[in-house]
Design a protein around this motif. Structure first.
Motif, mmCIF file in Angstrom:
data_model
loop_
_atom_site.group_PDB
_atom_site.id
_atom_site.type_symbol
_atom_site.label_atom_id
_atom_site.label_comp_id
_atom_site.label_asym_id
_atom_site.label_seq_id
_atom_site.Cartn_x
_atom_site.Cartn_y
_atom_site.Cartn_z
ATOM 1 N N GLU A 73 3.149 54.523 -29.388
ATOM 2 C CA GLU A 73 3.677 54.772 -28.052
ATOM 3 C C GLU A 73 4.742 55.852 -28.207
ATOM 4 N N CYS A 94 0.568 45.521 -24.083
ATOM 5 C CA CYS A 94 -0.517 46.322 -24.650
ATOM 6 C C CYS A 94 -1.861 46.063 -23.961
ATOM 7 N N GLU A 154 0.180 49.564 -31.379
ATOM 8 C CA GLU A 154 -0.248 50.767 -30.671
ATOM 9 C C GLU A 154 0.855 51.811 -30.732
ATOM 10 N N LYS A 191 -1.366 43.436 -33.408
ATOM 11 C CA LYS A 191 -1.985 44.737 -33.253
ATOM 12 C C LYS A 191 -0.887 45.722 -32.858
#
Lengths: 107, 107
Positions: A75, B107, A73, A71
């Motif tokens: 940032e 995360c 994300e 996954k």
DNA sequence: ACTATATATTGCAATATTACGATGTTAATT
DNA sequence: AATTAACATCGTAATATTGCAATATATAGT
């Protein structure tokens, strides 16, 4: 032809094969090993670490995301790619089920 | 260019990816499931069972043999293809090692 | 606003894979 | 010896994958 005839197989068989297929490239194995070793990931590190062009790494990451193994994300201007732990265990379990069902007493 | 750059990866990474790759086709998953269910195998059964042409099945069997997952013995004019149990466990172990090494707390 | 940085997407060339008909090969059967 | 049965191999067409340069996008810093 050259097309896999997915219609003639069960969903489970196709899914299982799909996991295996995505894992079936040394770059993707290496990415997963690196990410899981780091506990955090930045894609530019991977380009240096693995030695493939940025576009190529990005493509491999996309495939790993496609089976939800990774996954990502956002940032800031970076991406943080991480192992999806739940999915990871789920797949491991499925593979073990597959392997444990073999009983071969012949030959 | 379409060639996997195996040189830039370790032998272990390439081997692991190779197992995954061979397992990454539903026909080969189905073959392994069928063979392990039967405790014995005759290729012509597979052609009926799976629904691909005989030449195609034969090709898939060859790939499964290439990683020593299946062993074939000549039995008269037939072939008896069986799971190579030692190899099977060996690969299962390697896959579990791979999966168990993931620790992702980010995360 | 401009620039640099990080990543994604697109387009394309090289190569690999999938599938199957046709043809070999080998062994049992007649 | 000819035939049949059970694979294996070859050749080839259709499609998929791999890899990268070029380009797009998005954000941070100036």
């Amino acid at each position: 032809m050259g097309v896999t005839k997915t219609q003639i197989f069960t969903d489970k068989q196709n899914d299982l094969a799909q996991f295996f297929k995505v894992l079936g490239h040394p770059a993707r194995v290496a990415i997963l090993q690196y990410v899981s070793k780091q506990n955090a990931c930045i894609c530019s590190d991977l380009v240096d670490e693995i030695g493939l062009a940025q576009a190529t790494i990005s493509q491999h990451l996309k495939e790993l995301k496609s089976i939800n193994l990774l996954k990502g994300e956002v940032e800031g201007k970076r991406m943080c790619y991480c192992i999806n732990v739940e999915r990871w265990s789920e797949i491991q379990e499925q593979l073990n089920t597959f392997f444990n069902n073999a009983k071969s007493n012949c030959c």
